[in-house]
Design a protein around this motif. Sequence first.
Motif, mmCIF file in Angstrom:
data_model
loop_
_atom_site.group_PDB
_atom_site.id
_atom_site.type_symbol
_atom_site.label_atom_id
_atom_site.label_comp_id
_atom_site.label_asym_id
_atom_site.label_seq_id
_atom_site.Cartn_x
_atom_site.Cartn_y
_atom_site.Cartn_z
ATOM 1 N N TYR A 127 -60.658 -29.076 43.193
ATOM 2 C CA TYR A 127 -59.421 -28.365 42.881
ATOM 3 C C TYR A 127 -59.452 -26.921 43.389
ATOM 4 O O TYR A 127 -58.418 -26.379 43.790
ATOM 5 C CB TYR A 127 -59.153 -28.401 41.377
ATOM 6 C CG TYR A 127 -58.555 -29.715 40.931
ATOM 7 C CD1 TYR A 127 -57.219 -30.008 41.190
ATOM 8 C CD2 TYR A 127 -59.337 -30.667 40.275
ATOM 9 C CE1 TYR A 127 -56.668 -31.221 40.800
ATOM 10 C CE2 TYR A 127 -58.792 -31.881 39.880
ATOM 11 C CZ TYR A 127 -57.458 -32.153 40.147
ATOM 12 O OH TYR A 127 -56.912 -33.353 39.769
ATOM 13 N N LEU A 128 -60.622 -26.304 43.381
ATOM 14 C CA LEU A 128 -60.723 -24.942 43.905
ATOM 15 C C LEU A 128 -60.381 -24.924 45.391
ATOM 16 O O LEU A 128 -59.580 -24.095 45.849
ATOM 17 C CB LEU A 128 -62.127 -24.388 43.673
ATOM 18 C CG LEU A 128 -62.386 -22.991 44.271
ATOM 19 C CD1 LEU A 128 -61.433 -21.960 43.672
ATOM 20 C CD2 LEU A 128 -63.844 -22.579 44.048
ATOM 21 N N HIS A 138 -56.716 -23.974 49.809
ATOM 22 C CA HIS A 138 -56.046 -24.548 50.982
ATOM 23 C C HIS A 138 -54.538 -24.339 50.885
ATOM 24 O O HIS A 138 -53.884 -23.964 51.872
ATOM 25 C CB HIS A 138 -56.366 -26.039 51.078
ATOM 26 C CG HIS A 138 -55.685 -26.721 52.230
ATOM 27 N ND1 HIS A 138 -56.266 -26.835 53.479
ATOM 28 C CD2 HIS A 138 -54.453 -27.308 52.333
ATOM 29 C CE1 HIS A 138 -55.437 -27.466 54.292
ATOM 30 N NE2 HIS A 138 -54.327 -27.765 53.622
ATOM 31 N N TRP A 139 -53.989 -24.562 49.714
ATOM 32 C CA TRP A 139 -52.546 -24.394 49.521
ATOM 33 C C TRP A 139 -52.143 -22.930 49.704
ATOM 34 O O TRP A 139 -51.109 -22.627 50.307
ATOM 35 C CB TRP A 139 -52.163 -24.906 48.135
ATOM 36 C CG TRP A 139 -50.676 -24.929 47.888
ATOM 37 C CD1 TRP A 139 -49.686 -25.118 48.811
ATOM 38 C CD2 TRP A 139 -50.022 -24.752 46.631
ATOM 39 N NE1 TRP A 139 -48.456 -25.076 48.205
ATOM 40 C CE2 TRP A 139 -48.631 -24.858 46.866
ATOM 41 C CE3 TRP A 139 -50.472 -24.537 45.332
ATOM 42 C CZ2 TRP A 139 -47.693 -24.734 45.845
ATOM 43 C CZ3 TRP A 139 -49.534 -24.430 44.315
ATOM 44 C CH2 TRP A 139 -48.168 -24.521 44.572
ATOM 45 N N THR A 162 -51.747 -34.437 47.578
ATOM 46 C CA THR A 162 -50.902 -33.510 46.816
ATOM 47 C C THR A 162 -51.011 -32.096 47.364
ATOM 48 O O THR A 162 -49.994 -31.414 47.568
ATOM 49 C CB THR A 162 -51.301 -33.528 45.332
ATOM 50 O OG1 THR A 162 -51.098 -34.844 44.809
ATOM 51 C CG2 THR A 162 -50.473 -32.528 44.535
ATOM 52 N N PHE A 163 -52.236 -31.645 47.624
ATOM 53 C CA PHE A 163 -52.433 -30.268 48.074
ATOM 54 C C PHE A 163 -52.193 -30.092 49.573
ATOM 55 O O PHE A 163 -51.771 -29.016 50.011
ATOM 56 C CB PHE A 163 -53.845 -29.794 47.712
ATOM 57 C CG PHE A 163 -53.998 -29.431 46.265
ATOM 58 C CD1 PHE A 163 -53.729 -28.149 45.822
ATOM 59 C CD2 PHE A 163 -54.379 -30.382 45.330
ATOM 60 C CE1 PHE A 163 -53.853 -27.805 44.483
ATOM 61 C CE2 PHE A 163 -54.507 -30.058 43.985
ATOM 62 C CZ PHE A 163 -54.242 -28.769 43.556
ATOM 63 N N PHE A 219 -61.558 -31.959 55.265
ATOM 64 C CA PHE A 219 -62.646 -31.903 54.290
ATOM 65 C C PHE A 219 -62.145 -32.218 52.879
ATOM 66 O O PHE A 219 -62.882 -32.798 52.074
ATOM 67 C CB PHE A 219 -63.319 -30.530 54.311
ATOM 68 C CG PHE A 219 -64.640 -30.511 53.600
ATOM 69 C CD1 PHE A 219 -65.783 -30.988 54.221
ATOM 70 C CD2 PHE A 219 -64.742 -30.036 52.294
ATOM 71 C CE1 PHE A 219 -67.012 -30.987 53.561
ATOM 72 C CE2 PHE A 219 -65.956 -30.026 51.623
ATOM 73 C CZ PHE A 219 -67.098 -30.505 52.266
ATOM 74 N N LEU A 220 -60.900 -31.852 52.580
ATOM 75 C CA LEU A 220 -60.339 -32.194 51.271
ATOM 76 C C LEU A 220 -60.270 -33.705 51.085
ATOM 77 O O LEU A 220 -60.483 -34.214 49.978
ATOM 78 C CB LEU A 220 -58.945 -31.580 51.110
ATOM 79 C CG LEU A 220 -58.896 -30.111 50.688
ATOM 80 C CD1 LEU A 220 -57.480 -29.568 50.788
ATOM 81 C CD2 LEU A 220 -59.428 -29.936 49.267
ATOM 82 N N TYR A 221 -59.971 -34.424 52.158
ATOM 83 C CA TYR A 221 -59.950 -35.885 52.060
ATOM 84 C C TYR A 221 -61.369 -36.454 51.973
ATOM 85 O O TYR A 221 -61.585 -37.516 51.378
ATOM 86 C CB TYR A 221 -59.206 -36.485 53.257
ATOM 87 C CG TYR A 221 -57.712 -36.519 53.052
ATOM 88 C CD1 TYR A 221 -57.106 -37.569 52.370
ATOM 89 C CD2 TYR A 221 -56.907 -35.488 53.516
ATOM 90 C CE1 TYR A 221 -55.738 -37.600 52.164
ATOM 91 C CE2 TYR A 221 -55.533 -35.507 53.317
ATOM 92 C CZ TYR A 221 -54.951 -36.566 52.634
ATOM 93 O OH TYR A 221 -53.596 -36.590 52.424
ATOM 94 N N TYR A 222 -62.308 -35.735 52.546
ATOM 95 C CA TYR A 222 -63.705 -36.198 52.500
ATOM 96 C C TYR A 222 -64.346 -35.900 51.150
ATOM 97 O O TYR A 222 -65.008 -36.754 50.548
ATOM 98 C CB TYR A 222 -64.498 -35.531 53.626
ATOM 99 C CG TYR A 222 -65.977 -35.789 53.574
ATOM 100 C CD1 TYR A 222 -66.500 -37.055 53.839
ATOM 101 C CD2 TYR A 222 -66.869 -34.755 53.263
ATOM 102 C CE1 TYR A 222 -67.869 -37.288 53.790
ATOM 103 C CE2 TYR A 222 -68.236 -34.976 53.219
ATOM 104 C CZ TYR A 222 -68.731 -36.246 53.476
ATOM 105 O OH TYR A 222 -70.087 -36.478 53.428
#
Length: 380
Positions: free
Chosen positions: A90-91, A96-97, A234-235, A83-86
């Motif tokens: 930043y939140l 996620h990290w 990055t994340f 989903f981060l790629y979609y």
Amino acid sequence: MSTEDTIQKLHNLNDPSHVEFDPTISQFWDTPLLRAKLPAPIQKYVLTPYINWAKGIVRYQTDVVMVTHLILYFTTIVPSAAFLYYRFSYLHGALHWLMQGFYCGAFTLMKHQHIHMNGVLNSKLYLFDTLFPYLLDPMHGHTWNSYYYHHIKHHHVEGNGGDDLSTTMYYDRDSIPDFLTYVGRFILFIWLELPLYFWRKGQFKYAVKCAFWEVGSYVAIYMLYNYVNARATTFVFILPLSVMRLGLMVGNWGQHAFVDPADPDSDYLSSITLIDVPSNRFSFNDGYHTSHHLNPRRHWRDHPVAFLKQKDLYAKEDALVFRNVDYIFITVNLLRKNYEFLAKCMIPIGDQVNWTMEERMEVLRRRTRKFPKPSSKKSE
């Protein structure tokens, strides 16, 4: 309960044919607690069927927890990364990290079990068991196959000796500059030094393979960063990789901080044992590091039994045992030169019971001193 009774009890808990057999389902709750606290319908229709199903697909019936972990990762960190790629925010990236940071210790020690025991699932799921690390490893900060080549084919061969690229011998383990040098060398140069190590040893196949997978991982991350989504990459991959490399060296520094100059090649005198620590509950008995080096293929649930059986030998060999302090905090307290705290955490065995607190501190200091490198010996 006597030591013999404890050993027998642990054997029974690990023996699938015994009535007291107790598979590990979760690292947060022991199985008897789950059976005692969960409502009867959930036990009957969820817990028991899950245990029976999972026991049928794991390599060792004790290891239902491996399936629990795989389900957790494939239902949380994998869809979160996708989903981060979609749709990046930043939140979400920060959360996620944080999730990855929470998972990385247990995942790494599950991976540790995977590479030592030829997988965590049974042969019917060989393909999935072989392939899932290629998805999950980078998400938890590992480059493809690097842990296998460094840990199995290198570290356990050299055993923290002079040719071990992650040896602690040539550093003062209570020195911040030495620690930073140690970590920096690993982070910046392991991608090159490990293939060169194999090449020097005449193991050309391993040299080529580990270089291919390490560089291939960096290329994949580069492509994702430049051509897909830089912020998500990055994340999802870069920050976990950076933290994992740091964490591995912080842990190894603590695991091999105390090396007796009288016999640095002894597994008893170059590694330590930790009891009553989070590493044992949440990271598959990682605290029993001496036991692991004595027998790298020993199953994680067998370490406490092996330690109890051999405790007289541990005492005879002057091995070090600690409680209530994990590897990270051993490293932290060494860098603070807080030997009094570490001495208080020692569990004296054998002749150590006669040591004063000052004598314990002196032994710990002596075992953290750097060894002269062979080249410097020759020059003298």
